[in-house]
Design a protein around this motif. Structure first.
Motif, short mmCIF file in Angstrom:
data_model
loop_
_atom_site.label_atom_id
_atom_site.label_comp_id
_atom_site.label_asym_id
_atom_site.label_seq_id
_atom_site.Cartn_x
_atom_site.Cartn_y
_atom_site.Cartn_z
N LYS A 6 14.80 28.50 7.63
CA LYS A 6 15.68 27.39 7.28
C LYS A 6 14.90 26.26 6.62
O LYS A 6 15.33 25.65 5.66
CB LYS A 6 16.36 26.87 8.55
N ALA A 29 13.88 27.26 3.18
CA ALA A 29 15.03 27.17 2.28
C ALA A 29 15.32 25.71 1.96
O ALA A 29 15.67 25.37 0.83
CB ALA A 29 16.24 27.83 2.92
N ASP A 59 17.20 32.01 0.05
CA ASP A 59 18.20 31.41 -0.82
C ASP A 59 18.42 29.97 -0.40
O ASP A 59 18.84 29.70 0.73
CB ASP A 59 19.51 32.21 -0.69
N ASP A 84 21.48 28.93 1.40
CA ASP A 84 21.67 29.31 2.80
C ASP A 84 21.55 28.12 3.75
O ASP A 84 22.01 28.20 4.88
CB ASP A 84 20.63 30.36 3.22
N SER A 131 24.69 26.95 5.35
CA SER A 131 25.53 27.79 6.20
C SER A 131 25.18 27.59 7.66
O SER A 131 24.10 27.16 7.99
CB SER A 131 25.36 29.25 5.82
N THR A 147 27.22 23.55 -2.88
CA THR A 147 25.98 24.21 -3.32
C THR A 147 25.94 24.35 -4.83
O THR A 147 24.86 24.34 -5.43
CB THR A 147 25.84 25.60 -2.67
N ARG A 204 22.88 27.26 -6.76
CA ARG A 204 23.29 28.58 -7.24
C ARG A 204 23.38 28.51 -8.76
O ARG A 204 23.61 27.45 -9.33
CB ARG A 204 24.68 28.95 -6.72
#
Lengths: 381, 260
Positions: free
Chosen positions: A287, A290, A375, A378, A381, B67, B73
Motif C-alpha cells: 500500500k 502504491a 497499481d 489500488d 480501494s 483515480t 489510470r
C-alpha cells in the motif's frame, strides 16, 4: 540526503532483519567453506612441487598426477642433463607403502618419495643438513612428515615399525603436508625405496626433475628438451605441472564438481532466504509503495529501493559470515594439523562479497516485479 | 436516475479558471466479453479554489472517477483536462508528471511505519526539484496541522487522527493546486474527522486549492461549495450545498451537522 527508505524499512523490522542477516551469513559461510576447501585443494596440488628444487619436470604422458604416474626409463633424465642450459637432471621415485601404526598395528598407506641423496632435490630445510642426509643413508631409515594424520601413531625419530612388511626406522621429520593425495608422506633414499618397493628397478623413474642454469631461458630449454626427448615423456615447467595436477584434482575427479555444487547450493539457499525476506517486506508495504507511486514516484525509484535493501542485506550478512568463516578456517587448519592449508585470501574474500551482492540482487530482481507492477490506483480501494 | 446534467448547467468558465475539465468521459473495466462500462458520459468542471464533494452509493464509480482525475489510470476515451493538460492517451511516464501536482489523501493513511512523521512528509518533498530544506518544510506543515510536538514520532505512536493529519501534511507539503481525497474521515472519530476537514477547508480557502473529496460522511458535507452525486456510473446531480440539503430526506441527513 534523501530519506534512506530501504535501510529504515529493513531496520524497522528487527526480527525479520536478524533472520535475513543470519540467512545471508549462513550462505556466505557455506560458500566460504566450499571455496576454502577447493582453494586449499588446488594449493595442495602445488605443495609437493614447490618444495622440489626444479624448473622443469619430466613425466609420462600417461600420468594423471603425481601419485598416478607411469615409470619411464632413466635415460630420459640423462638425456635431459645433456641439453644446453640444464644444470642438473634428477630422478624421483614415488609410490605408496603400507605403514603400520606401531601402537595399534593397523596399516595405512603412506606416499613415499625416493631420491638419490647426492641430488639437491628437495628444498625442505631439514634435507639441507648433512646430518639428515647421513641418517637417510642408513638402511631402512626414512624421514616422515610431522603433518601426517594422527592415525599413523607416534612418529618421533627412532620409532621403529613396519612398512610393507619390512622394518622401518623413523630417522627424522619434516613439514610438507600430504595434500588430498596422501594422509602421510615419507622421504627416503633411492636405495631404500628400491628395497621397499621391489621389484621396481631404479632404471625406471616416475619423475625427472630438471634444474636450469641461473641464466638459462625457461621456454628455450623446455623447447630444446621437447626436441631432444622421445614422446614417452612430457616436458612441463613447474607452473604447468602444478596446473596439470590441479586440473586433474578439480576437473577430472568430482572434487571440483562437488565443491562447485556446494557453492551453487549455498547461493540458491541464500537467494531463497533473501527472496523470502524481501517478498514479505514488499507485501507488507505494498500500500505504501502504491502510495509513493500515486504521489509521483516512478517505478525506477521503487526498483532501486528493493535492490538497495538487497545490497544492504548482502553486506550486513557478509560481515558475520566472513568472521565465522575465518574461525572455521582456523578450526579446519588445526583439525588437519596444518595438512590442509585452508586460509582466507583477499581475492576469495572479494569474490564472495561480490557473489553475495549478486545473490541478494537476484532475490531482489525476483521479488521486485511485485512492487514495480503495484497499481497506484489500488491505494483507493 | 439516468438524467445526466446538461452541459449547459455547467457554468461557462474560461480554461484558466478550471482545475479539472471532463467532457464525455466513458470508462470500462475488463476486456473482451468481460468488458464492463463503469463510467457513462461524464461531464464535470472543477473551478479553481472550490471544494467539491462527491457522494453516491457504493459501486457507483466515484473512486474510479477519482483515480482517473488523479492520473492513476490511463484514459483511453473522452476528454479529461487536469491542471491544463489533457491526460487522455498519455503514457505512464507523463501521468507521473501530472500526479506530482496532485495531493492524494486516502481512507487509509498509508504511512511507512519505519519512518517518522517528518520523514514520511519529507518523502513527498523529495519529489520536488529542490528539497534541500525538506526537514524545515515538513516541520512547518506538520506544525500547521497541529503536530509540532509529534514530528519525530513513528506512526505507531500516533493516534488515528494524528496519522491522518500526517498523511494530509504529506499530500499538502508540495502545495499541489489539486487535492483528491477518498473518504479522508472514514477511519476517524467525529471530532478528529471534523478537525481534519476544517483544516482542509482552511487550506483550500487561504491558498486557492481545488479539492475533490469522495465521502459518505454526512457530517462534513457543509465544507463543500458544490456536491455532485454519482449513481450507476453517471453524474446524477450537481448542485450547491443548500439545494442538496433541501432535496434530500431530512431523516437520512442530519441537518444539525451543517451548523458549524
Amino acid at each position: 540526503m534523501q530519506t534512506p527508505l530501504a535501510l529504515l524499512n529493513l531496520v524497522h523490522e528487527r526480527t525479520r532483519l536478524i533472520v535475513a542477516i543470519a540467512g545471508v551469513a549462513f550462505a556466505v559461510i557455506l560458500v566460504f567453506m566450499n571455496l576454502g576447501f577447493l582453494g586449499s585443494l588446488s594449493k595442495t596440488a602445488s605443495l609437493f612441487y614447490q618444495e622440489m628444487n626444479a624448473d622443469i619436470f619430466l613425466i609420462s604422458p600417461q600420468a594423471l598426477e603425481i601419485t598416478t604416474t607411469k615409470p619411464f626409463p632413466i635415460e630420459r633424465v640423462y638425456q635431459a642433463a645433456g641439453v644446453r642450459g640444464v644444470e642438473r637432471a634428477m630422478p624421483l621415485y614415488v609410490g605408496y607403502l603400507q605403514w603400520r601404526n606401531p601402537e595399534t598395528r593397523q596399516s595405512r598407506a603412506v606416499f613415499a618419495f625416493g631420491f638419490n641423496l647426492n641430488d639437491p632435490l628437495f628444498l625442505l630445510p631439514e634435507l639441507q643438513e648433512p646430518q639428515t642426509l647421513a641418517t637417510l643413508r642408513q638402511p631402512d631409515t626414512v624421514l616422515i612428515d610431522r603433518l601426517s594424520r594422527p592415525e599413523y601413531g607416534p612418529l618421533e625419530p627412532g620409532t621403529e615399525t613396519e612398512a610393507d612388511r619390512r622394518r622401518v626406522v623413523v630417522g627424522g621429520q619434516y613439514s610438507l603436508g600430504g595434500a588430498f593425495a596422501a594422509d602421510a608422506t615419507v622421504i627416503m633414499s633411492d636405495q631404500n625405496f628400491r628395497r621397499y618397493l621391489s621389484p621396481i628397478p631404479l632404471t625406471l623413474v616416475n619423475l625427472g626433475l630438471v634444474k636450469l642454469q641461473p641464466d638459462a631461458d625457461l621456454q628455450a630449454v623446455k623447447a630444446a628438451l621437447q626436441r631432444t626427448l622421445p614422446p614417452d615423456v612430457r616436458v612441463l615447467t613447474q607452473a604447468e605441472i602444478i596446473e596439470s595436477d590441479r586440473d586433474y584434482w578439480i576437473g577430472t575427479t568430482s572434487t571440483g564438481f562437488i565443491f562447485g555444487l556446494g557453492v551453487a547450493v549455498s547461493v540458491v539457499v541464500g537467494i531463497v532466504i533473501v527472496y523470502q525476506v524481501l517478498y514479505t517486506d514488499i507485501t507488507s508495504h505494498l500500500k505504501q509503495y502504491a502510495t509513493l507511486k500515486a504521489m509521483g514516484y516512478r517505478s525506477r525509484f521503487l526498483f532501486s529501493t528493493v535492490i538497495q535493501e538487497a545490497v544492504i542485506l548482502a553486506v550486513l550478512g557478509y560481515i558475520p559470515g566472513f568472521i565465522v568463516a575465518l574461525g572455521l578456517y582456523e578450526l579446519t587448519y588445526r583439525a588437519t594439523s596444518g595438512g590442509l592449508p585452508i586460509a582466507m585470501e583477499l581475492e576469495r574474500a572479494i569474490t564472495v562479497l561480490i557473489l553475495t551482492i549478486i545473490m541478494c540482487s537476484i532475490s531482489g530482481l525476483i521479488s521486485v516485479n511485485k512492487v514495480v507492477s503495484a497499481d497506484p490506483a489500488d491505494v483507493f480501494s | 436516475m439516468t438524467t445526466t446534467p446538461a452541459p449547459s448547467s455547467i457554468p461557462a468558465l474560461p480554461d484558466e479558471a478550471i482545475a479539472v475539465r471532463i467532457r464525455n468521459l466513458n470508462y470500462f473495466f475488463g476486456q473482451g466479453e468481460l468488458r464492463k462500462q463503469v463510467l457513462f458520459d461524464i461531464n464535470l468542471d472543477l473551478p479553481k479554489g472550490e471544494i467539491v464533494i462527491m457522494t453516491g452509493p457504493s459501486g457507483s464509480g466515484k473512486t474510479t472517477l477519482l483515480t482517473l482525475i488523479g492520473a492513476l489510470r490511463t484514459v483511453p476515451d473522452g476528454s479529461l483536462k487536469v491542471l491544463g493538460r489533457d491526460i487522455v492517451g498519455m503514457g505512464r511516464s507523463q501521468l507521473v508528471d501530472v500526479r506530482r501536482n496532485i495531493g492524494f489523501i486516502f481512507q487509509a493513511h498509508n504511512l511507512f511505519d519505519s519512518l517518522s512523521a517528518a520523514q514520511n512528509v519529507e518523502m513527498a518533498v523529495e519529489l520536488a526539484p529542490n528539497w534541500r530544506e525538506k526537514r524545515r518544510q515538513a516541520v512547518a506543515i506538520l506544525t500547521q496541522l497541529g503536530l509540532s510536538d509529534r514530528v519525530d514520532y513513528k506512526p505507531k505512536a500516533l493516534s488515528g487522527g494524528q496519522k491522518q493529519r500526517v498523511a494530509i501534511a504529506r499530500a499538502l507539503v508540495n502545495q499541489p493546486p489539486l487535492i483528491l481525497a477518498d473518504e479522508p474521515t472514514a477511519a476517524l472519530d467525529k471530532k478528529s474527522g471534523r478537525d481534519v476537514v476544517t483544516l482542509m477547508q482552511q487550506l483550500a480557502k487561504s491558498e486557492g486549492r481545488t479539492i475533490l473529496m469522495v465521502t459518505h460522511d454526512n457530517r462534513i458535507l457543509d465544507v463543500a461549495d458544490r456536491i455532485v452525486t454519482m449513481v450507476d456510473g453517471r453524474l446524477d446531480s450537481d448542485e450547491n450545498l443548500g439545494h442538496f440539503v433541501d432535496t434530500h430526506d431530512p431523516k437520512t441527513l442530519d441537518r444539525r451537522m451543517f451548523i458549524l
